[in-house]
Design a protein around this motif. Structure first.
Motif, PDB file in Angstrom:
ATOM      1  N   GLN A 248       0.819  -1.216   0.000  1.00 22.64           N
ATOM      2  CA  GLN A 248       0.000   0.000   0.000  1.00 22.64           C
ATOM      3  C   GLN A 248       0.852   1.264   0.000  1.00 22.64           C
ATOM      4  O   GLN A 248       0.408   2.311  -0.467  1.00 22.64           O
ATOM      5  N   GLU A 319      -7.274  10.915   4.099  1.00 19.91           N
ATOM      6  CA  GLU A 319      -7.972   9.813   3.441  1.00 19.91           C
ATOM      7  C   GLU A 319      -7.095   8.550   3.437  1.00 19.91           C
ATOM      8  O   GLU A 319      -7.567   7.452   3.750  1.00 19.91           O
ATOM      9  N   HIS A 320      -5.827   8.723   3.114  1.00 24.34           N
ATOM     10  CA  HIS A 320      -4.927   7.569   3.054  1.00 24.34           C
ATOM     11  C   HIS A 320      -4.586   7.030   4.449  1.00 24.34           C
ATOM     12  O   HIS A 320      -4.464   5.817   4.638  1.00 24.34           O
ATOM     13  N   HIS A 323      -7.547   5.023   5.364  1.00 25.29           N
ATOM     14  CA  HIS A 323      -7.585   3.772   4.596  1.00 25.29           C
ATOM     15  C   HIS A 323      -6.581   2.762   5.136  1.00 25.29           C
ATOM     16  O   HIS A 323      -6.884   1.568   5.256  1.00 25.29           O
ATOM     17  N   SER A 326      -7.977   1.401   8.371  1.00 22.25           N
ATOM     18  CA  SER A 326      -9.086   0.485   8.087  1.00 22.25           C
ATOM     19  C   SER A 326      -8.584  -0.839   7.523  1.00 22.25           C
ATOM     20  O   SER A 326      -9.125  -1.912   7.844  1.00 22.25           O
ATOM     21  N   SER A 327      -7.549  -0.766   6.707  1.00 20.76           N
ATOM     22  CA  SER A 327      -6.973  -1.981   6.134  1.00 20.76           C
ATOM     23  C   SER A 327      -6.371  -2.866   7.212  1.00 20.76           C
ATOM     24  O   SER A 327      -6.499  -4.094   7.177  1.00 20.76           O
TER      25      SER A 327
END
Length: 529
Positions: A248, A319-320, A323, A326-327
């Motif tokens: 990621q 946002e990242h 993310h 959350s990942s």
């Protein structure tokens, strides 16, 4: 409810690039850029997290060459001059861009940024190790060590004494700086081989970081893959890199740093503005360099870049960061169902990615840590040593020799372009062992020469030089560094064995290559361990 853990580990390393003999060394700018773009911004992130009562945990390796440079008076003064020049240039840019609203806003942004950097630098008495030691003492940061000069240990194992010397000197440098023994080590380039674990045990190291292949190809096959540490036959634990979280960030195609809203790395005013304007802020020899002032965002795969928008970039960072959190939540939720103990997601990265290559990287770390502190998460941030304290029962399995380089092996550091280095390194290592075994009661001048010979050998062994040669970047500099240290070692060896020592020459070498002030050449003795 905590069902798993995430361990973010930042590897902070630069080769020893201190050149008082050169008026305006190009290579010293690598160090100054890393301070401005990576180390000070991270310090600001940590300070703000503590100020906001966020109890974060993060791990950083700080290699002995980087520690030495951060504490070096000469480099501290040179960096302060560099910052002042950056501020001066940003002030000129405010004037130059006054008729372009977007550019002028960015010029003010850089001016405020540079002034903030100098303010933080001054607040830690111009020594960034003061900051990192503070975070280590508060328990938010676990600092781990590395070998003395980031030598690729498996390739140096032809002479086990030189590997032990690299480890002993690196650990002693850590103790001298931080004030206590390290719990973990970042093996240079994550390069592991079977005979290393017994040496690590001898030096009291509890754990090290590896590439995923070292764990996945271990014998016997680990029950939980990279989601739990394994213990080598000598009881030293290995934490393997998690590939999902790595992808990621690192992926060239889908990784966060490539987002179109982030700052474009390759467009800097140092290359774009007229020479008569930019000349005072680049190399004194007229070589164009990065100034740190970059006005464009990545946009798309086009030469027509749009102006950087800081607010939009920060929105992407949040946002990242969300993310990524959350990942990890989803990853742990899935993995924990098939494990008898909470999993650990090990996320190792080069520190220099965050801020240098990815300008918004420190802000991403801040966003991720803040998101991780929210109640919805099913994980906690943890350091590897804290995980071992909580879950000391570790499966015994022998890691596979590997590195985190291309192909997972050592081929980046030994190939047709750079294999010539090792003949000289091994020859000098054998000579250094002979010196240590022979000179058991040296006089003061002999001892200084012996210690300096050890320094020169270690500096020649840095993995940075074959890496640079393989990647065809500043090849001339890397070749020169290897040859220079080998030549200095050979002269010192010749002068010692022929009893023709020159105190002025030794003093000059001690001034140029002044790393490892407490080095003891006797670490190269065959029977010392």
């Amino acid at each position: 409810m905590v069902t798993g853990y995430v361990s973010m580990i930042l590897h902070s390393h630069m080769p020893f690039i201190r050149h008082p003999e050169i008026e305006d060394s190009l290579e010293e700018r690598w160090f100054f850029e890393a301070m401005s773009e990576c180390y000070i911004p991270l310090i600001e992130v940590y300070d703000n997290l503590i100020k906001d009562n966020i109890n974060f945990k993060i791990t950083m390796s700080i290699t002995p060459p980087l520690m030495a440079m951060l504490e070096d008076d000469y480099l501290q003064k040179r960096y302060l001059e560099y910052l002042k020049k950056s501020i001066e240039l940003s002030e000129k840019e405010i004037i130059r861009t006054k008729n372009n609203k977007e550019l002028n806003k960015l010029a003010y942004f850089y001016n405020e940024r540079f002034n903030k950097l100098i303010s933080i630098y001054k607040s830690y008495d111009y020594n960034l190790m003061n900051a990192f030691k503070k975070f280590d003492k508060s328990g938010n940061l676990e600092i781990i060590t590395c070998s003395a000069t980031h030598g690729l240990l498996p390739l140096l194992m032809v002479n086990p004494e030189t590997v032990r010397a690299q480890l002993a000197t690196g650990i002693q440098s850590y103790i001298d700086c931080i004030g206590h023994s390290p719990k973990g080590i970042w093996l240079p380039e994550c390069a592991y081989t079977y005979s290393l674990d017994s040496m690590l045990k001898d030096f009291g190291i509890q754990y090290f970081i590896t590439e995923s292949t070292a764990i996945l190809n271990a014998s016997p096959k680990p029950r939980y893959g990279t989601f739990a540490p394994i213990a080598t036959p000598n009881g030293v634990c290995a934490f393997g890199r998690d590939m999902e979280s790595s992808h990621q960030v690192w992926s060239n195609f889908t990784g966060y740093p490539g987002d179109y809203y982030y700052r474009e790395f390759y467009k800097d005013i140092g290359y774009e503005l007229p020479m008569e304007y930019i000349k005072p802020y680049i190399n004194k020899g007229g070589i164009r360099l990065d100034t740190g002032i970059k006005y464009y965002r990545i946009t798309e795969k086009t030469d027509k870049k749009e102006y950087y928008n800081r607010e939009a970039a920060m929105e992407k960072v949040r946002e990242h960061g969300s993310h990524f959190a959350s990942s990890r939540f989803n990853q742990i939720n899935h993995i924990s169902q098939n494990m008898k103990q909470p999993p650990i997601i090990t996320c190792p990265y080069d520190t220099e990615l965050f801020g240098h290559w990815w300008f918004e990287g420190p802000d991403f770390i801040d966003a991720f840590i803040r998101k991780s502190a929210e109640e919805w998460t099913n994980y906690e941030l943890i350091t590897p040593s804290q995980y071992l304290e909580k879950y000391p029962m570790v499966q015994c399995s022998n890691p596979c020799p590997s590195s985190w380089g291309e192909n997972g092996d050592y081929s980046v550091w030994i190939n047709k372009s750079n294999d010539w280095i090792y003949r000289d390194l091994h020859s000098c290592a054998e000579a250094m062992v002979r010196l240590a075994d022979t000179y058991t009661n040296p006089n003061d001048l002999q001892k200084r020469a012996l210690n300096q010979a050890a320094r020169e050998l270690m500096l020649a062994e840095a993995s940075d030089w074959p890496f640079i040669i393989k990647n065809n970047t500043t090849v001339e500099y890397a070749v020169k560094r290897v040859n220079t240290h080998i030549e200095r070692f050979d002269k010192l060896y010749d002068d010692i064995t022929k009893n023709k020592l020159d105190s002025k020459y030794i003093s000059h070498m001690e001034e140029l290559d002044n790393i490892f002030k407490n080095i003891n050449y006797e670490i190269y003795k065959k029977d010392i361990y």
